[in-house]
Write a protein that holds these residues in place. Structure first.
Motif, PDB file in Angstrom:
ATOM      1  N   ASN A  63       0.851  -1.193   0.000  1.00  0.00           N
ATOM      2  CA  ASN A  63       0.000   0.000   0.000  1.00  0.00           C
ATOM      3  C   ASN A  63       0.885   1.240   0.000  1.00  0.00           C
ATOM      4  N   ALA A  64       0.794   2.046  -1.049  1.00  0.00           N
ATOM      5  CA  ALA A  64       1.659   3.223  -1.184  1.00  0.00           C
ATOM      6  C   ALA A  64       1.400   4.244  -0.083  1.00  0.00           C
ATOM      7  N   GLN A  65       0.137   4.379   0.357  1.00  0.00           N
ATOM      8  CA  GLN A  65      -0.175   5.342   1.411  1.00  0.00           C
ATOM      9  C   GLN A  65       0.468   4.941   2.737  1.00  0.00           C
ATOM     10  N   ILE A  66       0.459   3.649   3.034  1.00  0.00           N
ATOM     11  CA  ILE A  66       1.085   3.176   4.267  1.00  0.00           C
ATOM     12  C   ILE A  66       2.595   3.377   4.215  1.00  0.00           C
ATOM     13  N   ILE A  67       3.204   3.041   3.078  1.00  0.00           N
ATOM     14  CA  ILE A  67       4.652   3.225   2.923  1.00  0.00           C
ATOM     15  C   ILE A  67       5.011   4.702   3.067  1.00  0.00           C
ATOM     16  N   GLY A  68       4.231   5.578   2.424  1.00  0.00           N
ATOM     17  CA  GLY A  68       4.496   7.006   2.519  1.00  0.00           C
ATOM     18  C   GLY A  68       4.346   7.530   3.933  1.00  0.00           C
ATOM     19  N   ASP A  69       3.350   7.032   4.662  1.00  0.00           N
ATOM     20  CA  ASP A  69       3.141   7.455   6.049  1.00  0.00           C
ATOM     21  C   ASP A  69       4.322   7.051   6.927  1.00  0.00           C
ATOM     22  N   VAL A  70       4.822   5.830   6.753  1.00  0.00           N
ATOM     23  CA  VAL A  70       5.963   5.356   7.546  1.00  0.00           C
ATOM     24  C   VAL A  70       7.204   6.184   7.242  1.00  0.00           C
ATOM     25  N   LEU A  71       7.469   6.455   5.965  1.00  0.00           N
ATOM     26  CA  LEU A  71       8.649   7.233   5.592  1.00  0.00           C
ATOM     27  C   LEU A  71       8.548   8.681   6.070  1.00  0.00           C
ATOM     28  N   ALA A  72       7.348   9.255   6.010  1.00  0.00           N
ATOM     29  CA  ALA A  72       7.176  10.631   6.463  1.00  0.00           C
ATOM     30  C   ALA A  72       7.465  10.763   7.957  1.00  0.00           C
ATOM     31  N   HIS A  73       7.051   9.775   8.746  1.00  0.00           N
ATOM     32  CA  HIS A  73       7.328   9.802  10.187  1.00  0.00           C
ATOM     33  C   HIS A  73       8.806   9.561  10.493  1.00  0.00           C
ATOM     34  N   ALA A  74       9.531   8.961   9.560  1.00  0.00           N
ATOM     35  CA  ALA A  74      10.941   8.633   9.813  1.00  0.00           C
ATOM     36  C   ALA A  74      11.888   9.760   9.453  1.00  0.00           C
ATOM     37  N   VAL A  75      11.434  10.759   8.690  1.00  0.00           N
ATOM     38  CA  VAL A  75      12.347  11.783   8.166  1.00  0.00           C
ATOM     39  C   VAL A  75      13.023  12.566   9.287  1.00  0.00           C
ATOM     40  N   LEU A  76      12.249  13.152  10.171  1.00  0.00           N
ATOM     41  CA  LEU A  76      12.830  14.003  11.212  1.00  0.00           C
ATOM     42  C   LEU A  76      13.700  13.222  12.206  1.00  0.00           C
TER      43      LEU A  76
END
Length: 376
Positions: free
Chosen positions: A233-246
């Motif tokens: 699921n692209a939305q789930i992958i994007g959500d995980v990566l967005a939380h990992a950036v900072l």
């Protein structure tokens, strides 16, 4: 018909080979050919055996430092129990026995991978490590990627424009990122990118909905990016990566400055070497000189110190995970410190010591495979 024998000069007799092997002035390649100087197998064996005294020393230090402040039961729940109840707890846990007996029993448990049980919530330390270790490993991996992506290219560029204003700027940034406390850098990034700009989430490993999905998929690994990729699921992958950036930037910048200065120093030496001058005289382009001829020799020290930097990242993960609410070993360690549960602290720190020792061994083996000079 007579057979002539070649003339044998002095020192070419039966003792010549031993003279060659023992003469320290002989080239290293000749000494290796004669059987001296060791090899990859011996180097790997020695480095592997060094894991055990390293872990032993670290575990011993942790055990006795925890005992300096008193026994773990009194430290965690002593104020909430009557003297009789406290004594009963101490006897049941074995803390009324001599410290040496406790120490020997603790070492025996470590050998069986039994790191004890927490005094606050009565959970096995091994269970905590298995549950939250994946989160810490994921954060350290992200941070290492940030450090390599930023540190190595900027270090190469700083070496190429040595003593010019970009070089001065990069060196100043390297010192600044290394000197900035992790918690302060994390709070500053949250203020800018989450509060002011609203680009990235404030914390956690994923949104609540995504966390529920990832925690309940069959055979969940505990490493969110792997579990997210499994869902497709692209939305789930994007959500995980967005939380990992900072969190990754906060922890990765700590090490990026070290890599930048290390690459810069080694590449300056490589760019001034004779083989680079010879390649330049043959008309090799500057870009290729930097990427191939100068960069590869400068890469070996990076691999050598990477084990130490992973240990630093594990230490920095405690503050990073606490700052961003990243539920990993560092976050749990801070919670148990606040609860004065020193059994949990002792077990988690001992496990981290094992991880660091094994990581250093792997890095040493990789460095020896890349650069044979490391073995001798």
């Amino acid at each position: 018909m007579t057979l002539s024998t070649p003339e044998v000069g002095p020192g070419a007799g039966p003792g010549a080979s031993s003279d060659l092997a023992t003469d320290p002035t002989k080239p290293q390649a000749q000494r290796r050919a004669s059987g001296q100087g060791g090899g990859l197998g011996r180097y790997v064996l020695v480095r592997f055996l060094l894991i055990f005294p390293t872990v032993f020393i670290l575990v011993t230090l942790v055990f006795f430092l925890m005992r300096v402040i008193g026994n773990p039961i009194t430290a965690s729940v002593g104020g909430r129990l009557t003297p009789d109840q406290l004594q009963e707890r101490l006897h049941a846990a074995g803390y009324d026995r001599p410290v040496l007996v406790q120490y020997l029993e603790y070492l025996g448990n470590i050998v069986r991978l039994d790191f004890g049980e927490t005094t606050t919530d009565h959970r096995p330390i091994t269970e905590i490590i298995l549950q939250y270790g994946g989160a810490t490993a994921e954060l350290v991996f992200y941070a290492l990627i940030v450090a390599l992506v930023l540190g190595i290219p900027l270090g190469m560029l700083a070496a190429y424009v040595r003593d010019k204003w970009p070089d001065v700027l990069f060196r100043a940034l390297a010192i600044l990122t290394y000197a900035t406390p992790v918690f302060f850098g994390g709070l500053l990034l949250k203020l800018v990118f989450s509060v002011w700009l609203g680009w990235l989430p404030l914390g956690d490993r994923a949104s609540t909905r995504v966390s529920l999905v990832l925690d309940n998929i069959p055979g969940a690994s505990g490493i969110y990016i792997i579990d997210a990729l499994r869902t497709g699921n692209a939305q789930i992958i994007g959500d995980v990566l967005a939380h990992a950036v900072l969190p990754a930037l906060t922890l990765g910048l700590l090490t990026a400055g070290i890599f930048l200065r290390l690459v810069r120093a080694n590449m300056i030496g490589s760019l001034g070497s004779e083989y680079v001058d010879a390649a330049r005289s043959r008309g090799v382009r500057e870009a290729r000189l930097v990427r191939t001829h100068a960069f590869r020799p400068a890469l070996v020290p990076i691999i050598t110190v990477m084990g130490l930097q992973i240990a630093m990242l594990l230490g920095g993960s405690v503050l990073t995970e606490t700052t961003f609410g990243w539920r990993g070993l560092g976050f749990e360690l801070n919670q148990y410190l606040s609860a004065r549960d020193f059994v949990a602290v002792q077990g988690i720190v001992a496990m981290l010591a094992v991880i660091v020792a094994v990581t250093n061994f792997i890095v040493d083996v990789v460095a020896a495979l890349i650069d044979p000079r490391v073995r001798f």
